[in-house]
Structures are given as structure tokens and as C-alpha cells.
Design a protein around this motif. Structure first.
Motif, mmCIF file in Angstrom:
data_model
loop_
_atom_site.group_PDB
_atom_site.id
_atom_site.type_symbol
_atom_site.label_atom_id
_atom_site.label_comp_id
_atom_site.label_asym_id
_atom_site.label_seq_id
_atom_site.Cartn_x
_atom_site.Cartn_y
_atom_site.Cartn_z
ATOM 1 N N ASP A 18 0.749 -1.077 -0.140
ATOM 2 C CA ASP A 18 0.131 -0.016 -0.010
ATOM 3 C C ASP A 18 0.823 1.282 0.021
ATOM 4 O O ASP A 18 0.295 2.465 -0.751
ATOM 5 C CB ASP A 18 -0.899 -0.163 1.175
ATOM 6 C CG ASP A 18 -1.985 -1.126 1.164
ATOM 7 O OD1 ASP A 18 -2.341 -1.636 0.186
ATOM 8 O OD2 ASP A 18 -2.472 -1.569 2.358
ATOM 9 N N ALA A 19 2.050 1.277 0.651
ATOM 10 C CA ALA A 19 3.062 2.278 0.740
ATOM 11 C C ALA A 19 3.486 2.703 -0.741
ATOM 12 O O ALA A 19 3.478 3.948 -1.147
ATOM 13 C CB ALA A 19 4.223 2.063 1.528
ATOM 14 N N LEU B 223 0.616 4.040 -2.581
ATOM 15 C CA LEU B 223 0.488 5.744 -2.265
ATOM 16 C C LEU B 223 1.524 6.583 -2.935
ATOM 17 O O LEU B 223 1.013 7.658 -3.555
ATOM 18 C CB LEU B 223 0.490 5.926 -0.796
ATOM 19 C CG LEU B 223 0.203 7.130 -0.353
ATOM 20 C CD1 LEU B 223 -0.478 6.989 1.042
ATOM 21 C CD2 LEU B 223 1.494 8.274 -0.194
ATOM 22 N N ARG C 295 -6.529 5.361 9.732
ATOM 23 C CA ARG C 295 -5.426 4.970 8.815
ATOM 24 C C ARG C 295 -5.497 5.508 7.514
ATOM 25 O O ARG C 295 -4.702 6.327 7.053
ATOM 26 C CB ARG C 295 -5.484 3.469 8.590
ATOM 27 C CG ARG C 295 -4.266 2.911 7.643
ATOM 28 C CD ARG C 295 -4.375 1.395 7.358
ATOM 29 N NE ARG C 295 -3.663 0.881 6.628
ATOM 30 C CZ ARG C 295 -2.229 0.783 6.896
ATOM 31 N NH1 ARG C 295 -1.768 1.053 8.053
ATOM 32 N NH2 ARG C 295 -1.324 0.175 5.799
ATOM 33 N N SER C 296 -6.971 5.812 7.011
ATOM 34 C CA SER C 296 -7.289 6.566 5.854
ATOM 35 C C SER C 296 -6.852 8.345 6.135
ATOM 36 O O SER C 296 -6.304 8.731 5.104
ATOM 37 C CB SER C 296 -8.640 6.515 5.534
ATOM 38 O OG SER C 296 -9.012 7.337 4.519
ATOM 39 N N TRP D 103 -4.352 9.418 8.075
ATOM 40 C CA TRP D 103 -2.917 9.183 8.032
ATOM 41 C C TRP D 103 -2.560 9.041 6.702
ATOM 42 O O TRP D 103 -1.418 9.903 6.357
ATOM 43 C CB TRP D 103 -2.440 8.194 8.900
ATOM 44 C CG TRP D 103 -1.083 8.173 9.191
ATOM 45 C CD1 TRP D 103 -0.337 9.146 9.532
ATOM 46 C CD2 TRP D 103 -0.153 7.128 9.271
ATOM 47 N NE1 TRP D 103 1.027 8.885 9.632
ATOM 48 C CE2 TRP D 103 1.270 7.735 9.375
ATOM 49 C CE3 TRP D 103 -0.199 5.804 8.792
ATOM 50 C CZ2 TRP D 103 2.383 6.814 9.579
ATOM 51 C CZ3 TRP D 103 0.952 4.776 9.060
ATOM 52 C CH2 TRP D 103 2.329 5.250 9.422
ATOM 53 N N TYR D 104 -2.939 8.306 5.826
ATOM 54 C CA TYR D 104 -2.678 8.311 4.395
ATOM 55 C C TYR D 104 -2.933 9.330 3.537
ATOM 56 O O TYR D 104 -2.011 9.898 2.861
ATOM 57 C CB TYR D 104 -3.078 6.998 3.871
ATOM 58 C CG TYR D 104 -2.413 5.705 3.903
ATOM 59 C CD1 TYR D 104 -1.550 5.397 4.970
ATOM 60 C CD2 TYR D 104 -2.195 4.888 2.484
ATOM 61 C CE1 TYR D 104 -0.767 4.010 5.064
ATOM 62 C CE2 TYR D 104 -1.511 3.730 2.643
ATOM 63 C CZ TYR D 104 -0.783 3.422 3.840
ATOM 64 O OH TYR D 104 0.208 2.243 3.840
ATOM 65 N N GLU E 265 6.112 0.556 4.992
ATOM 66 C CA GLU E 265 5.414 0.993 5.955
ATOM 67 C C GLU E 265 5.614 -0.220 7.225
ATOM 68 O O GLU E 265 5.472 -1.275 6.784
ATOM 69 C CB GLU E 265 3.918 1.093 6.053
ATOM 70 C CG GLU E 265 3.105 1.434 7.365
ATOM 71 C CD GLU E 265 1.542 1.496 7.127
ATOM 72 O OE1 GLU E 265 0.934 1.642 8.164
ATOM 73 O OE2 GLU E 265 1.231 1.450 6.013
ATOM 74 N N PHE F 197 6.127 5.292 8.345
ATOM 75 C CA PHE F 197 6.068 5.227 6.685
ATOM 76 C C PHE F 197 7.248 5.847 6.081
ATOM 77 O O PHE F 197 7.403 7.069 6.754
ATOM 78 C CB PHE F 197 4.592 5.849 6.468
ATOM 79 C CG PHE F 197 4.265 5.820 5.031
ATOM 80 C CD1 PHE F 197 3.236 5.140 4.478
ATOM 81 C CD2 PHE F 197 5.252 6.364 3.933
ATOM 82 C CE1 PHE F 197 3.014 5.062 3.054
ATOM 83 C CE2 PHE F 197 4.690 6.500 2.787
ATOM 84 C CZ PHE F 197 3.618 5.736 2.529
#
Length: 584
Positions: free
Chosen positions: A86-87, A90, A163-164, A166-167, A189, A198
Motif C-alpha cells: 500500500d505504501a 500511495l 489509517r485513511s 494518516w494516508y 510501512e 511510513f
């Protein structure tokens, strides 16, 4: 957002200042009378130019430095590559939204994961030495990493909404700070017992790779092939050997720059070695590094151990003390390597120390200041005697002001070994910058080879050996070398006349008067014979020649110049007085 959720950007991100090296090049002798003719040697900045730089005001505000910790040991979390995360997704979304062509690199994601593990443990960055080690064990080839980290308490990101958020915050800040020059990156992450961490790792990829590996085959070899993404007259590789030596990778001479194909070989006694790919731009004398690899055998332990482990720490606060300590350490290392010690050039060191702050405060390599300072230091205006060639290395280390640690980090880099452990160097100049606020030390270090004798038989022998090697690679027999005192006398005249063209004409006429038909001649002016590119006339099936060399120093030039006169006999070519091109 809590304070701990705010991002921290490594001060080493963005522009990457690479290793510099001068000298060890050939200079094309054009024979023209223009002031910028390479026949007059490298075009160094004058003393006046350097004095103007010294008078410039230094940057008033000190740079911001993030906390750096220099550890004695580090065990990688997991050097193996991981699947896309996921990192990474992003990071890619941010780059795509900015229409920035950024490739996701598994190797840089590995490096981001290792940096995240270090940050989670120390709440600080690793120093440049460990950062390079982390990149190396992950298989990255770029010169330096731009690291950024975001940390948040686990309870703040425990649910999907947290979490959303934060992202979203990471993406917004990353969009604002993503360096435009970065074209490759990775992200990872991790979580420790209290925080999520992250990290992004960004870099500038300067090579389009066709073949690359950091793990050697059963014979200890790695083949590297590709093309550098910059103008290049010459591309070559250097590899560490043991604790002190360096050697060149074997290049395929049939592949022309900017493309390259080379084989780098691990020494039989080494389990790993650093390799640096160096690029010489056309018409320049200043090399730049394009890639750095940690070559290793399969199964080699990847733990980092500092050379200063189990030693009482040294913290230097004064540049003069750093210089005194470093010259002692360098000479101690050279003695261990069975090399002659170096003489510290006191006056040149003062000049280098005055220029060093301006060099390291130069924000961008494109403004020309850093290169001008490097060339000015290499000119060696304050070095007595006639300089044959010089080398320069610049390096900085944050998190420690221990000269031993700076030197150990420096000597893990092949290009630095070529400078500090040059067997033919006789003197050294050191220009340090010691900063207590950032707990860092940086230095411009230059070494010099001097013309110590008018006897250049060794240079002539080297020229013939290199020529015969080039001929052998083409399946041709060695050249026949004639004894021709007239050629030697003509070469010696260059020392006072500084006119290689007239000297060549005299040499050719002397040989022709001996009854040799079809005489053809060349002159070449170099700082080192190693990088001469041989003209087609020397690569004919049968070649007989006479060759001699002498050094001289053009008026107002910083360095001396080695002039070789080459006269071919029994040549069907028309008599020509010209010059031999070189890779410089």
C-alpha cells in the motif's frame, strides 16, 4: 494531527552531491592556437577566480539537520525484496497526480523498510555510511537516497478511518515535497510496539540498465551493461579490493559511450566489495559518479559493523585539529597498505579550507560553483613543484565528528581509495568543515602527483604496452619499436619551446633523413597515458614506430603536460603532423 504524525524529511534528500575526481585523463592536443586549446592543459580557475569565491558571504542561516545517529552495528530487518505494498501504491499515486515519471523500485522499497526499522528504534536517521550500506544490501544502485518519514501512534491509526486520515496527510505532504528530479523511488510501512512508521526513499536514476546484478556468479563476477543518461565521453568502473586497493572493471572497448558493458570481479579473498561507475563528460576533466553497487557473493552476511566499534569515541571541534588527525590516519593507512606517506601541503590546505564552506553550501551542481571550487583546488596553485596530475574527493558525514569514522566511510568508496591511496601521489591538501550544531564533518581532500624526473621511459613503455593490448584485442601483432635518438631530442625541446607541433616536425624530418619512406607522425599531450584512444594508423596490421616523451609546463598553467611524439615508418600514408585523440 498530533505532532508525532508530522513528517520529518531527511536533510540529505533532494540534490545528491556525488563524488568528484580529477586527473588520470588524457587531453586532446588540437594543435590550434586558441586559449582554450586542451594542449595547454586543463582550464582551471585562476587564483583571482578562487579569491572572488572566498570573498563571497557565506550562507547566513545554517541548514536544518534532522537528528542522525551513528551506530556501531546494524542487522538488516529483511534485505529480500517484498511484494508491492500500500505504501508503494500511495507513492505512485502521488507521482502520477503530479504527472511525474517515477518508477517504483523494489530495491528502494527495501531500503525504505530498513530505514523505517532504524527510525522506529532510534527516532533518528542512520548516518551516510549506514544509509549506503542499507541501499547496497537491498541491491539499489543509485548514489544516494532522499528519505522522508511519517510516524503516528498505533492507537491513532488502529481503525480504517484513522489509517485513511494518516494516508491522506502523507499524500498531501508528499505531493508538496516530492523532488522534481527524482525519477525512481520506493516506500514501506512498518509498526513497532507503539508507532506506525511510513518511509519513502527517492533517488535519481542516472543509468538505463540492460543488465545489472549485485550478486556475483560462482567465479565472483558480475556483468554490468546499459547506458548513462548524460553526455559521456568515457564510462568506467572501479571496484574495491581488500582493505586498501582498487582496480578497474574490465570494459568492452567495442561498446562506445554513453553505452557501456563491463565485468567487475571480486577478489578471491573478498566476500563483498563496493563498485562505482564513473562518467567523464565530453570536454571535461571532472568525473562524476553515476552508480554505486555493493557487489557480494551469495550468502554473504549483511550485518553492518563500524570500523570504530570498541574504540573510545573521538569528537573533533576544530578544523585544524581534524586536518592534523586525518593526515596522521591517512598515512597510517598508507603504511599498512605498503604505500609511501604523503606530505601535507600546508598552504594549499589553507586555501582548500577557505573554499570548503562555499563548496558544501552550494545548493545545486548546475550553478557551477561546486565544480569551479573542485577544479580550483585541483589546480594546486599553492603546491610547489610541477604537478603531473591530481585527484580530488569530497565527502560529508553526519552524526559523528570522529575522523576515524569519516575516513572509514570514505575508504569504502572506490573513487576515494583512488585518491587517498594513490601509489604515485606524494602530497595531500585537506579542507574540512566541522559543524557542531549538526554533529557533522565534511572535507575536500586532494592528492597530487608531481613530475620528479625528466626520465619518461616508463611512460613510453606504458604507452607501447597499452597499444599492444589494444592491438591484441583486435587480433593484431605487437608493434615494432625503433631506437631513434632524434625523436628523443625533439621531444626534449618541448620543455623550453612548449611547441609540440614543431617538435614533431623535427622528429619526422630526422627519421625521414635516415632513409625511412612514408613517415607519419602524431603528438599527444596527456596527464596520464592510460586514457589515450589510439588512432586507426596505430591499429594497422603492421606498425613500426619510434616514440619518446617529455614533460613541460605551459606559461601560467597550473599543471605540467606530458607530450609524446610518435613517428611511424614504412607507412603508406601521406606524411601528416597531427594529434592523437584521448578520452579526456
Amino acid at each position: 494531527m498530533t505532532r508525532e504524525q508530522m513528517s520529518q524529511m531527511n536533510n540529505r534528500s533532494g540534490v545528491v552531491r556525488t563524488t568528484c575526481m580529477l586527473g588520470l585523463i588524457g587531453l586532446m592536443a588540437t594543435g590550434c592556437a586558441a586559449r582554450q586549446s586542451a594542449a595547454e592543459g586543463p582550464q582551471f580557475p585562476s587564483r583571482t577566480d578562487l579569491n572572488e569565491i572566498m570573498r563571497r558571504p557565506r550562507s547566513g542561516a545554517p541548514r536544518e539537520h534532522q537528528k542522525t545517529v551513528a551506530v556501531e552495528e546494524w542487522q538488516p530487518l529483511a534485505a529480500e525484496q517484498q511484494p508491492s505494498s500500500d505504501a508503494e501504491a500511495l507513492l505512485k499515486r502521488v507521482a502520477d497526480a503530479k504527472r511525474q515519471d517515477l518508477a517504483i523500485s523494489p530495491q528502494l522499497s527495501c531500503a525504505a523498510r530498513e530505514a523505517a526499522g532504524f527510525f522506529a528504534q532510534h527516532r533518528a536517521w542512520p548516518d551516510q555510511q549506514l544509509e549506503a550500506h542499507i541501499a547496497g544490501v537491498c541491491g539499489a544502485t543509485q548514489l544516494g537516497l532522499g528519505l522522508a518519514v511519517w510516524a503516528a501512534p498505533l492507537e491513532a491509526i488502529a481503525d480504517a478511518a484513522g489509517r485513511s486520515d494518516w494516508y491522506t496527510a502523507i499524500a498531501q505532504q508528499l505531493s508538496e515535497s516530492l523532488p522534481l528530479e527524482a525519477n525512481v523511488g520506493g516506500a514501506a510501512e512498518i509498526a513497532d510496539s507503539t508507532h506506525g512508521v511510513f518511509v519513502t526513499a527517492l533517488a535519481i536514476e542516472q543509468i538505463t540498465w540492460e543488465k545489472v546484478s549485485t550478486v556475483a556468479d560462482a567465479e565472483g563476477r558480475v556483468e554490468l551493461a546499459g547506458s548513462v543518461r548524460m553526455p559521456a565521453a568515457f564510462v568506467h568502473g572501479l571496484s574495491n579490493v581488500g582493505a586498501y586497493s582498487v582496480k578497474g572493471c574490465e570494459s568492452d572497448l567495442q561498446v562506445a559511450a554513453p553505452r557501456f558493458r563491463m565485468t567487475c570481479q571480486l577478489d578471491a579473498n573478498d566476500s563483498s566489495a563496493w563498485v562505482s561507475l564513473q562518467v567523464l563528460p565530453p570536454g571535461r576533466v571532472l568525473e562524476h559518479a553515476a552508480a554505486r553497487l555493493l557487489l557480494r557473493r551469495e550468502g554473504t552476511p549483511l550485518t553492518f559493523t563500524a570500523a570504530t566499534k570498541n574504540l573510545a569515541p573521538e569528537t573533533v571541534t576544530d578544523p585544524r585539529v581534524f586536518t592534523e588527525r586525518l593526515i596522521a590516519l591517512v598515512n597510517k593507512t598508507r603504511v599498512a597498505a605498503r604505500l609511501p606517506t604523503l606530505r601535507l601541503e600546508q598552504r594549499q590546505s589553507v586555501t582548500s579550507a577557505q573554499l570548503a564552506p562555499h563548496y558544501f553550501q552550494s545548493e545545486s551542481p548546475v550553478d557551477g560553483t561546486a565544480d569551479k571550487i573542485a577544479l580550483g583546488v585541483m589546480a594546486g596553485w599553492d603546491v610547489p613543484g610541477t604537478i603531473r596530475s591530481g585527484n580530488l574527493f569530497t565527502g560529508s558525514l553526519t552524526g559523528s565528528r570522529d575522523p576515524r569514522r569519516w575516513l572509514s566511510y570514505t575508504l569504502q568508496q572506490p573513487i576515494a581509495r583512488a585518491v587517498l591511496l594513490d601509489p604515485e601521489a606524494s602530497s595531500i591538501a585537506i579542507g574540512p568543515v566541522v559543524e557542531q550544531r549538526s554533529d557533522s564533518v565534511a572535507a575536500i581532500v586532494s592528492t597530487y602527483r608531481l613530475h620528479k624526473s625528466d626520465d619518461h621511459r616508463a611512460d613510453v613503455e606504458h604507452f607501447v604496452q597499452r597499444l599492444n593490448k589494444a592491438r591484441s584485442d583486435l587480433g593484431l601483432p605487437p608493434v615494432a619499436v625503433l631506437s631513434a635518438p632524434g625523436v628523443s631530442q625533439a621531444a626534449a625541446s618541448v620543455k623550453s619551446s612548449h611547441d609540440p607541433k614543431d617538435a614533431l616536425q623535427d622528429a619526422m624530418e630526422t627519421v625521414a633523413r635516415g632513409g625511412e619512406p612514408g613517415v607519419q607522425g602524431f603528438y599527444v599531450e596527456v596527464t596520464d597515458v592510460e586514457h589515450i584512444v589510439f588512432p586507426p594508423a596505430l591499429l594497422q596490421p603492421v606498425v613500426t614506430l619510434a616514440v619518446s616523451a617529455a614533460h613541460h609546463r605551459y606559461p601560467e598553467a597550473a599543471w605540467g603536460t606530458l607530450t609524446l611524439l610518435v613517428v611511424l615508418v614504412n607507412s603508406p600514408e601521406v606524411t601528416v603532423a597531427g594529434s592523437v585523440p584521448s578520452r579526456g
